[in-house]
Design a protein around this motif. Structure first.
Motif, PDB file in Angstrom:
ATOM      1  N   LEU A  36     -12.272 -25.559  36.133  1.00  0.00           N
ATOM      2  CA  LEU A  36     -10.891 -25.403  36.564  1.00  0.00           C
ATOM      3  C   LEU A  36     -10.048 -26.553  36.022  1.00  0.00           C
ATOM      4  N   GLY A  37      -9.164 -26.233  35.084  1.00  0.00           N
ATOM      5  CA  GLY A  37      -8.278 -27.239  34.533  1.00  0.00           C
ATOM      6  C   GLY A  37      -7.002 -27.338  35.346  1.00  0.00           C
ATOM      7  N   ARG A  38      -6.515 -28.555  35.492  1.00  0.00           N
ATOM      8  CA  ARG A  38      -5.255 -28.800  36.190  1.00  0.00           C
ATOM      9  C   ARG A  38      -4.183 -29.126  35.154  1.00  0.00           C
ATOM     10  N   LYS A  39      -3.039 -28.432  35.236  1.00  0.00           N
ATOM     11  CA  LYS A  39      -1.994 -28.599  34.233  1.00  0.00           C
ATOM     12  C   LYS A  39      -1.364 -29.987  34.300  1.00  0.00           C
ATOM     13  N   CYS A  40      -1.114 -30.536  33.105  1.00  0.00           N
ATOM     14  CA  CYS A  40      -0.554 -31.878  32.972  1.00  0.00           C
ATOM     15  C   CYS A  40       0.816 -31.792  32.315  1.00  0.00           C
ATOM     16  N   SER A  41       1.675 -32.757  32.618  1.00  0.00           N
ATOM     17  CA  SER A  41       3.007 -32.787  32.023  1.00  0.00           C
ATOM     18  C   SER A  41       3.003 -33.412  30.642  1.00  0.00           C
ATOM     19  N   ASN A  42       2.021 -34.298  30.369  1.00  0.00           N
ATOM     20  CA  ASN A  42       1.951 -34.991  29.090  1.00  0.00           C
ATOM     21  C   ASN A  42       0.556 -35.571  28.900  1.00  0.00           C
ATOM     22  N   MET A  43       0.323 -36.167  27.715  1.00  0.00           N
ATOM     23  CA  MET A  43      -0.996 -36.704  27.410  1.00  0.00           C
ATOM     24  C   MET A  43      -1.313 -37.958  28.219  1.00  0.00           C
ATOM     25  N   LEU A  44      -0.289 -38.675  28.684  1.00  0.00           N
ATOM     26  CA  LEU A  44      -0.564 -39.827  29.541  1.00  0.00           C
ATOM     27  C   LEU A  44      -1.210 -39.378  30.843  1.00  0.00           C
ATOM     28  N   GLN A  45      -0.718 -38.293  31.410  1.00  0.00           N
ATOM     29  CA  GLN A  45      -1.356 -37.756  32.616  1.00  0.00           C
ATOM     30  C   GLN A  45      -2.785 -37.313  32.334  1.00  0.00           C
ATOM     31  N   VAL A  46      -3.010 -36.720  31.157  1.00  0.00           N
ATOM     32  CA  VAL A  46      -4.366 -36.333  30.780  1.00  0.00           C
ATOM     33  C   VAL A  46      -5.279 -37.555  30.787  1.00  0.00           C
ATOM     34  N   SER A  47      -4.831 -38.644  30.162  1.00  0.00           N
ATOM     35  CA  SER A  47      -5.646 -39.854  30.055  1.00  0.00           C
ATOM     36  C   SER A  47      -5.883 -40.506  31.411  1.00  0.00           C
ATOM     37  N   LEU A  48      -4.857 -40.506  32.271  1.00  0.00           N
ATOM     38  CA  LEU A  48      -4.958 -41.171  33.572  1.00  0.00           C
ATOM     39  C   LEU A  48      -5.578 -40.287  34.645  1.00  0.00           C
ATOM     40  N   ASN A  49      -5.814 -39.028  34.314  1.00  0.00           N
ATOM     41  CA  ASN A  49      -6.409 -38.076  35.255  1.00  0.00           C
ATOM     42  C   ASN A  49      -5.569 -37.933  36.528  1.00  0.00           C
ATOM     43  N   ASN A  50      -4.260 -37.814  36.352  1.00  0.00           N
ATOM     44  CA  ASN A  50      -3.389 -37.613  37.514  1.00  0.00           C
ATOM     45  C   ASN A  50      -2.523 -36.363  37.356  1.00  0.00           C
ATOM     46  N   CYS A  51      -3.116 -35.327  36.800  1.00  0.00           N
ATOM     47  CA  CYS A  51      -2.408 -34.061  36.621  1.00  0.00           C
ATOM     48  C   CYS A  51      -2.334 -33.326  37.952  1.00  0.00           C
ATOM     49  N   ARG A  52      -1.197 -32.708  38.211  1.00  0.00           N
ATOM     50  CA  ARG A  52      -0.982 -32.078  39.521  1.00  0.00           C
ATOM     51  C   ARG A  52      -0.440 -30.650  39.383  1.00  0.00           C
ATOM     52  N   GLY A  53      -0.499 -30.081  38.202  1.00  0.00           N
ATOM     53  CA  GLY A  53       0.078 -28.765  38.000  1.00  0.00           C
ATOM     54  C   GLY A  53      -0.841 -27.624  38.384  1.00  0.00           C
ATOM     55  N   GLU A  54      -0.479 -26.434  37.928  1.00  0.00           N
ATOM     56  CA  GLU A  54      -1.238 -25.235  38.262  1.00  0.00           C
ATOM     57  C   GLU A  54      -2.634 -25.281  37.661  1.00  0.00           C
ATOM     58  N   ILE A  55      -3.505 -24.421  38.169  1.00  0.00           N
ATOM     59  CA  ILE A  55      -4.905 -24.377  37.730  1.00  0.00           C
ATOM     60  C   ILE A  55      -5.109 -23.224  36.760  1.00  0.00           C
ATOM     61  N   LEU A  56      -5.885 -23.473  35.720  1.00  0.00           N
ATOM     62  CA  LEU A  56      -6.279 -22.436  34.769  1.00  0.00           C
ATOM     63  C   LEU A  56      -7.742 -22.654  34.417  1.00  0.00           C
ATOM     64  N   HIS A  57      -8.512 -21.572  34.421  1.00  0.00           N
ATOM     65  CA  HIS A  57      -9.927 -21.659  34.039  1.00  0.00           C
ATOM     66  C   HIS A  57     -10.054 -22.026  32.566  1.00  0.00           C
ATOM     67  N   MET A  58     -10.956 -22.949  32.258  1.00  0.00           N
ATOM     68  CA  MET A  58     -11.240 -23.300  30.871  1.00  0.00           C
ATOM     69  C   MET A  58     -12.347 -22.406  30.323  1.00  0.00           C
ATOM     70  N   GLY A  59     -12.163 -21.935  29.095  1.00  0.00           N
ATOM     71  CA  GLY A  59     -13.198 -21.133  28.458  1.00  0.00           C
ATOM     72  C   GLY A  59     -13.233 -19.726  29.014  1.00  0.00           C
ATOM     73  N   ASN A  60     -14.424 -19.228  29.267  1.00  0.00           N
ATOM     74  CA  ASN A  60     -14.783 -17.912  29.795  1.00  0.00           C
ATOM     75  C   ASN A  60     -14.616 -16.798  28.759  1.00  0.00           C
ATOM     76  N   ASP A  61     -14.887 -15.564  29.199  1.00  0.00           N
ATOM     77  CA  ASP A  61     -14.904 -14.410  28.291  1.00  0.00           C
ATOM     78  C   ASP A  61     -13.761 -13.439  28.560  1.00  0.00           C
ATOM     79  N   ASP A  62     -12.739 -13.883  29.235  1.00  0.00           N
ATOM     80  CA  ASP A  62     -11.628 -13.021  29.622  1.00  0.00           C
ATOM     81  C   ASP A  62     -10.730 -12.731  28.416  1.00  0.00           C
ATOM     82  N   LEU A  63     -10.667 -11.479  28.011  1.00  0.00           N
ATOM     83  CA  LEU A  63      -9.872 -11.095  26.854  1.00  0.00           C
ATOM     84  C   LEU A  63      -8.387 -10.961  27.173  1.00  0.00           C
TER      85      LEU A  63
END
Length: 328
Positions: free
Chosen positions: A283-310
């Motif tokens: 479960l990925g959490r949406k980030c506003s920018n790459m700084l949030q990605v690096s600091l692990n403080n993303c607070r946005g919506e959730i989207l599954h990473m990967g999977n087989d959903d077409l």
């Protein structure tokens, strides 16, 4: 041999000097060790073998399409471009989704990633898995394999157009997956088809000499394009920046738990993807920018990473944390 899926500059006419000039993060020579302990030296300024490129461009059979289904999960059947009999006599079923897996530099049909992803899909559902092998070019020197990326991808796109015409297999039931250099190959395949394929997934798209390269994978290459970045540091093997509709950065996208080398980080992308096909648990959490990605403080919506959903949809940057061992 395991994944050694490296990166290239995808233009036929590029000289070694121009390749070098687009990305100054990397020294000319990169040394790394594969899973077999073999040390390889990659030369970013090696001369391009133009004769091999011309042969590869002329002969569509240099791309091989190896079909696996639940009826033949171990021994592949070869599908041939513009040869309807090769498809009619195979286990290909146009009523099932079609998954295409594309390897990268120094790999072939026996590369571990092909088996791991194929097995994950066939255990999960009844699909056609086509492993595209382009080892004749992928086994050449770095610069030559680089320059051949557009032609390899265009041939794949033409093959999928033929498959669609010959069998009725719908583009909306096709998912093309590429690892490292293969991620840029599949971008060209999608472009050849006008972005009609349902989904493209790039697994740690190649980094060196691709950061400023307009020929890399991009969001317009399919209806939905996803990228998973696992080795995106300043001199990482992955590109480490947004290139798709949705870009996932597990553990920040630079260093993966349990890994001590770039090669391990780089490989983790396809291992995570295969696990996601089985469990769909990331479960990925949406980030506003790459700084949030690096600091692990993303607070946005959730989207599954990967999977087989077409029919999967999403956009933006996503961060998630994983474990050090399967299923991660």
């Amino acid at each position: 041999m395991n994944t050694l899926l490296f990166m290239c500059f995808a233009v036929y006419t590029a000289s070694a000097a121009s390749l070098k000039s687009v990305d100054k993060n990397y020294s000319r020579f990169i040394e790394y060790s594969d899973h077999d302990g073999v040390l390889h030296t990659l030369d970013l300024e090696a001369p391009v073998d133009t004769a091999l490129l011309e042969d590869f461009s002329r002969n569509p059979d240099n791309n091989r399409y190896l079909l696996y289904t639940r009826n033949n999960p171990v021994v592949s059947q070869t599908l041939r471009f513009n040869n309807s009999n090769s498809i009619a006599l195979s286990q290909f079923d146009a009523n099932n989704p079609t998954i295409v897996v594309v390897h990268g530099w120094l790999n072939d049909q026996h590369t571990e990633l092909n088996k791991v992803i194929t097995d994950a899909y066939l255990r999960k559902s009844n699909v056609n898995v086509i492993v595209m092998e382009w080892s004749k070019l992928a086994s050449s020197n770095y610069a030559t394999a680089c320059a051949g990326v557009p032609a390899v991808g265009r041939r794949l796109g033409q093959f999928l157009e033929f498959l669609h015409s010959a069998t009725g297999a719908p583009f909306e039931a096709m998912h093309i997956i590429g690892v490292s250099l293969g991620a840029h190959v599949i971008g060209h395949a999608g472009r050849e088809l006008g972005g009609k394929v349902a989904r493209i997934t790039g697994l740690d798209p190649a980094g060196p000499l691709w950061h400023l390269n307009s020929n890399r994978i991009r969001a317009s290459d399919a209806v939905y394009v996803e990228a998973i970045h696992t080795d995106g540091g300043p001199v990482g093997l992955g590109i480490g920046k947004a290139v798709a509709d949705a870009d996932f950065f597990p553990n920040g996208g630079v260093i993966q738990p349990g890994c001590l080398t770039n090669f391990c980080n780089h490989d983790r992308a396809w291992l995570l993807f295969a696990s996601s096909v089985t469990y769909n648990h990331f479960l990925g959490r949406k980030c506003s920018n790459m700084l949030q990605v690096s600091l692990n403080n993303c607070r946005g919506e959730i989207l599954h990473m990967g999977n087989d959903d077409l029919t999967k949809r999403g956009s933006g940057l996503y961060r998630l944390n994983t474990q050090r061992s399967y299923p991660y």
